[in-house]
Design a protein around this motif. Structure first.
Motif, short mmCIF file in Angstrom:
data_model
loop_
_atom_site.label_atom_id
_atom_site.label_comp_id
_atom_site.label_asym_id
_atom_site.label_seq_id
_atom_site.Cartn_x
_atom_site.Cartn_y
_atom_site.Cartn_z
N ALA A 70 48.90 49.15 21.41
CA ALA A 70 47.76 48.42 21.96
C ALA A 70 47.28 47.31 21.03
O ALA A 70 46.60 46.38 21.47
N THR A 73 49.10 44.28 22.43
CA THR A 73 49.39 44.43 23.86
C THR A 73 49.53 43.09 24.56
O THR A 73 48.91 42.09 24.18
N VAL A 75 48.79 43.02 27.79
CA VAL A 75 47.80 43.09 28.87
C VAL A 75 46.62 42.22 28.47
O VAL A 75 45.96 42.48 27.46
N ARG A 77 43.04 40.46 27.94
CA ARG A 77 41.64 40.88 27.97
C ARG A 77 40.82 39.87 28.76
O ARG A 77 41.02 38.67 28.62
N GLU A 163 53.26 49.07 28.59
CA GLU A 163 53.33 48.07 27.53
C GLU A 163 54.78 47.71 27.21
O GLU A 163 55.14 46.53 27.11
N TYR A 221 44.81 49.50 35.79
CA TYR A 221 44.79 49.22 34.36
C TYR A 221 44.93 47.73 34.09
O TYR A 221 44.26 47.16 33.22
N TRP A 222 45.81 47.07 34.84
CA TRP A 222 46.02 45.64 34.67
C TRP A 222 44.75 44.85 34.96
O TRP A 222 44.42 43.89 34.26
N THR A 224 41.58 45.98 34.81
CA THR A 224 40.43 46.34 33.96
C THR A 224 40.72 46.26 32.47
O THR A 224 39.80 46.13 31.68
N ARG A 225 41.98 46.40 32.09
CA ARG A 225 42.40 46.45 30.68
C ARG A 225 41.70 47.60 29.94
O ARG A 225 41.35 47.51 28.79
N ASP A 226 41.48 48.70 30.66
CA ASP A 226 40.78 49.84 30.09
C ASP A 226 41.36 51.11 30.72
O ASP A 226 41.25 51.31 31.93
N HIS A 281 41.08 35.07 31.36
CA HIS A 281 41.52 36.08 30.40
C HIS A 281 41.68 35.47 29.02
O HIS A 281 42.13 34.34 28.87
N ALA A 284 45.90 38.07 24.22
CA ALA A 284 45.99 39.44 23.76
C ALA A 284 45.55 39.54 22.31
O ALA A 284 45.87 38.69 21.49
#
Length: 295
Positions: A70, A73, A75, A77, A163, A221-222, A224-226, A281, A284
């Motif tokens: 992470a 990552t 993904v 934010r 990931e 997950y994508w 919210t990134r959480d 966004h 990362a």
């Protein structure tokens, strides 16, 4: 891709090794007189204590791995988060959505499984041994099916596997090369992790619907990134297996179907209010800004 396969192999190995350890511990306790032989045999047959052990070990083993990947990552934010009220609403929405999805899953299995009697018998026996959806359930089985399964599988699949799948499809070559992920790349990666998620269930029925649910939880997950958000959805789907049957028995068919459809619609709406709109966004590795940017 090799790393993704390594996660699958590691997770399977943890389950196999610590299932054997659990059986061994129960047998040693019986031989030492700590447990009566009949009780030890019942514990081994039920599988629940052994599954709880493997799930706990999985979480302890995979959490540091997820925290490591992470740090770099792919993904993205969000530059800003939705207001707290909308985020809390989206959690409630995911809980409602999980109940609705469990209903849809139950209907699909009811219609399809009778066409394959051998598969249905095997699946029913597996669910009974795991305590899932049983009217005679224990606190330990509820803990296993709902909390531990949701937390562990989200860490492994949406945390680590997704990931590595994103890195595979983006040509990632290290923390300094954060290739932007477009929608096509994401859905290929999401399908890879969902397929791996299905493979981990090791039976055709669960593997099939786990793949479809894995796609949904990967998308959550994508957006919210959480990981807490797909965990809520996962927990709700699993927990709903215990309540769908009692609710259906207490309500007329029309009222029951209307209730579950309302859960699907309201859940989708509440989640979309917080996360459905396109958002900017941040790269990362950067933290989201505390306040939304000015127009």
């Amino acid at each position: 891709m090799a790393s993704l396969a390594g996660v699958v192999a590691t997770d399977m190995m943890v389950q196999i090794v610590f299932s054997a350890v659990g059986v061994l511990l129960i047998e040693l306790a019986a031989q030492a007189g700590v447990l009566p032989q009949a009780q030890a045999a019942a514990l081994i047959d039920s599988l629940t204590p052994i599954v709880v052990l493997t799930q706990a070990v999985r979480i302890v083993a995979m959490w540091p791995w997820w925290r490591h990947v992470a740090r770099s990552t792919l993904v993205p934010r969000p530059e800003s988060l939705p207001p707290l009220k909308l985020r809390l609403g989206s959690v409630a929405g995911l809980a409602l959505l999980g109940v609705g999805l469990q209903f849809v899953l139950g209907v699909a299995l009811t219609l399809i499984l009778p066409l394959f009697p051998d598969v249905m018998d095997e699946y029913t026996e597996l669910m009974d041994s795991a305590g899932a959806g049983s009217s005679d359930f224990s606190l330990l089985s509820v803990l296993s099916v709902t909390v531990l399964a949701a937390v562990g599988e989200e860490i492994v699949c949406r945390g680590v596997m997704l990931e590595y799948a994103l890195r595979a499809v983006s040509g990632y070559r290290g923390p300094a090369s954060h290739a932007p992920i477009n929608d096509r790349m994401f859905w290929i990666a999401n399908a890879l992790q969902a397929a791996a998620f299905g493979l981990l269930h090791l039976n055709i029925v669960q593997s099939t619907y786990a793949f479809l649910l894995g796609l949904a939880m990967g998308w959550v997950y994508w957006k919210t990134r959480d990981l807490r958000y797909p965990m809520v959805l996962h927990l709700s789907i699993n927990a709903a297996s215990y309540i769908i049957e009692p609710i259906s028995a207490a309500l007329p068919d029309v009222a029951f179907i209307a209730l579950l459809l309302a859960c699907l619609i309201a859940g989708t709406r509440l989640f979309a209010m917080a996360w459905g709109a396109p958002r900017h966004h941040a790269p990362a590795g950067e933290e989201p800004s505390p306040n939304p940017p000015a127009d």
